[in-house]
Design an enzyme around this catalytic site. Structure first.
Site, mmCIF file in Angstrom:
data_model
loop_
_atom_site.group_PDB
_atom_site.id
_atom_site.type_symbol
_atom_site.label_atom_id
_atom_site.label_comp_id
_atom_site.label_asym_id
_atom_site.label_seq_id
_atom_site.Cartn_x
_atom_site.Cartn_y
_atom_site.Cartn_z
ATOM 1 N N ASN A 218 -36.417 -2.353 5.659
ATOM 2 C CA ASN A 218 -35.161 -2.205 6.406
ATOM 3 C C ASN A 218 -34.174 -3.268 5.966
ATOM 4 O OD1 ASN A 218 -35.505 -4.622 8.197
ATOM 5 N ND2 ASN A 218 -37.354 -3.483 8.756
ATOM 6 N N PHE A 332 -36.577 -10.213 20.140
ATOM 7 C CA PHE A 332 -35.241 -9.800 19.725
ATOM 8 C C PHE A 332 -35.168 -8.274 19.804
ATOM 9 C CE2 PHE A 332 -32.253 -12.850 17.812
ATOM 10 C CZ PHE A 332 -32.939 -14.015 18.115
HETATM 11 O O1 C5P Z 1 -39.420 -2.320 19.890
HETATM 12 P P1 C5P Z 1 -38.536 -3.078 18.983
HETATM 13 O O2 C5P Z 1 -38.948 -2.989 17.550
HETATM 14 O O3 C5P Z 1 -37.085 -2.818 19.123
HETATM 15 O O4 C5P Z 1 -38.745 -4.588 19.474
HETATM 16 C C1 C5P Z 1 -38.146 -5.650 18.848
HETATM 17 C C2 C5P Z 1 -38.916 -6.918 19.119
HETATM 18 O O5 C5P Z 1 -40.318 -6.713 19.000
HETATM 19 C C3 C5P Z 1 -38.609 -7.984 18.113
HETATM 20 O O6 C5P Z 1 -38.792 -9.227 18.727
HETATM 21 C C4 C5P Z 1 -39.656 -7.730 17.033
HETATM 22 O O7 C5P Z 1 -39.882 -8.898 16.260
HETATM 23 C C5 C5P Z 1 -40.844 -7.337 17.850
HETATM 24 N N1 C5P Z 1 -41.739 -6.375 17.212
HETATM 25 C C6 C5P Z 1 -43.012 -6.744 16.847
HETATM 26 N N2 C5P Z 1 -43.859 -5.831 16.277
HETATM 27 C C7 C5P Z 1 -43.462 -4.562 16.096
HETATM 28 C C8 C5P Z 1 -42.172 -4.158 16.472
HETATM 29 C C9 C5P Z 1 -41.331 -5.090 17.010
HETATM 30 O O8 C5P Z 1 -43.362 -7.913 17.014
HETATM 31 N N3 C5P Z 1 -44.292 -3.696 15.530
#
Ligand code: C5P
Length: 405
Positions: A218, A332
């Site tokens: 991304n 975040f």
């Molecule tokens: O659910 P979403 O991806 O929007 O959530 C964002 C937050 O969750 C961020 O803090 C990101 O670093 C963390 N995250 C994570 N592992 C994932 C997806 C998101 O730690 N697989």
């Protein structure tokens, strides 16, 4: 960071030069300190003037250079012929770069037989030294004894680094580069809000392979996470940064663990989290990984486009937040719309005390950002600013929360 922050605005520094080849680096250091808002008063020992001229240093600093304790020019705006007192009274710190083995030995004994050493002994402000010498001089037991004593006397040593030396030898004793001394000074002046704390940060995108040359990733640049790692380090924390692939240099003083996939990021985080006080999850972790990535490149001429089968990645933040005794967790959320509602829902779902929301279209790849903070206390907005400025504000918020945690 692309923009130059004036991190040393309002700071006045005495930059002392002693005799050493590394004196040439003091010219660039002067410029860089000024770029960051500091004013610089140069003081040179007689030996230093054999390596770089006072004319050069005066032109760069825009102030007369002092070399002698018998110099009767007005110093620090006072004409009492006491440059050794006046020059340090207006300074926020004295930085000696290069600091020779001889100068360090003199300081240990409180000897003051020239302007710079007298200034250091008569100072009422912090003193920082950037040693510069041949590796045998640095390793000499006398120098090492002096280093211990200087630290015990409350003097800060910056470096030295290891590497090629002017004499052709390789080893410890090389003076730090100007940008490294600058970054040490900026850190020195930041408030130590997280002193003694261990902070773990994830940053950047993840990369989920499809085959050996292709993958799913991304647009995350890693800038916000790297800025938070830097700000936490500046605040006195020990910082580990687990980073997906980015083009950024790791902040000075931060331990970097490089990973590619979400699974690798989870493994690195779990290996570190035991000693962690604060976990800041900034990484844009891919939601899905390709099931069974191919070990050979998929050929275009195989006919129909390949069909990819996905599998959900672990949620690293939620895994940490749901540990039996989790660190203070900060998440975040990059959203494109309905920030307030999506962010607060995410905070509840992931079970974290603090969630930072930003609009993906503002944040991704940019040097600046604007943050919304969601917590039990409600919503706070951090106005648009450079990511490092925001990171420092966030560190202050985290430190405040930790004191109540
Ligand atoms: O659910 P979403 O991806 O929007 O959530 C964002 C937050 O969750 C961020 O803090 C990101 O670093 C963390 N995250 C994570 N592992 C994932 C997806 C998101 O730690 N697989």
């Amino acid at each position: 960071m692309a923009t130059t922050l004036r991190d040393l605005d309002g700071k006045h520094l005495v930059l002392g030069l002693t005799g050493g080849i590394a004196a040439y680096k003091a010219a660039e250091l002067t410029r860089r300190l000024q770029d960051h808002g500091a004013t610089v008063q140069i003081v040179m020992t007689e030996a230093a003037t054999h390596f770089i001229t006072p004319v050069t240093m005066q032109a760069l600093s825009g102030r007369p250079v002092f070399t002698s304790q018998w110099d009767d020019r007005s110093a620090g705006g006072i004409s009492n012929n006491m440059a050794h007192i006046n020059l340090s009274r207006e300074a926020d710190a004295i930085v000696v770069a290069p600091a020779s083995a001889d100068f360090m030995a003199k300081l240990v004994h409180g000897r003051c037989d020239d302007l710079l050493s007298t200034l250091c002994i008569a100072r009422a402000c912090p003193l920082l030294l950037a040693p510069a010498m041949n590796r045998e001089m640095w390793a000499n037991p006398a120098t090492q004894r002096n280093v211990v004593q200087l630290r015990a006397d409350g003097i800060t040593l910056l470096g030295p680094a290891s590497g090629d030396q002017a004499c052709g030898e390789i080893g410890d004793g090389r003076m730090l580069e100007a940008h490294e001394i600058l970054s040490e000074l900026i850190t020195f002046f930041q408030p130590k809000l997280l002193q003694g704390k261990q902070v773990l940060v994830t940053a950047g995108p993840t990369f989920e392979p499809i085959d050996p040359v292709r993958g799913i990733t991304n647009l995350s640049s890693g800038k916000m996470g790297y800025a938070i790692a830097q700000a936490a380090h500046e605040a006195g924390a020990r910082v580990t940064l687990v980073s997906g692939p980015t083009a950024l240099a790791p902040p000075r003083g931060v331990s970097l663990i490089k990973v590619q996939t979400a699974q690798q990021m989870l493994a690195a985080v779990m290996a570190e989290v035991g000693q962690t006080d604060v976990f800041v999850s900034v990484a844009a972790v891919a939601d899905w990984a390709v099931r069974n990535p191919l070990t050979q490149k998929i050929k275009k001429d195989d006919g129909a486009p390949p069909r990819l089968d996905f599998l959900a990645n672990p949620d690293i933040l939620a895994s940490v937040a749901n540990l039996a005794s989790p660190p203070y967790c900060v998440g975040f959320a990059a959203e494109t719309n309905d920030l307030d509602q999506n962010a607060e829902t995410k905070r509840q779902k992931k079970n974290v005390p603090l969630l930072i929301g930003n609009l993906a279209q503002n944040a991704l790849g940019a040097d600046e950002n604007e943050l919304m903070l969601y917590s039990d206390a409600g919503i706070t907005r951090l106005a648009r600013a450079d990511k490092l400025v925001l990171a420092r504000q966030l560190v202050a918020v985290i430190a405040q929360a930790l004191s109540k945690h």
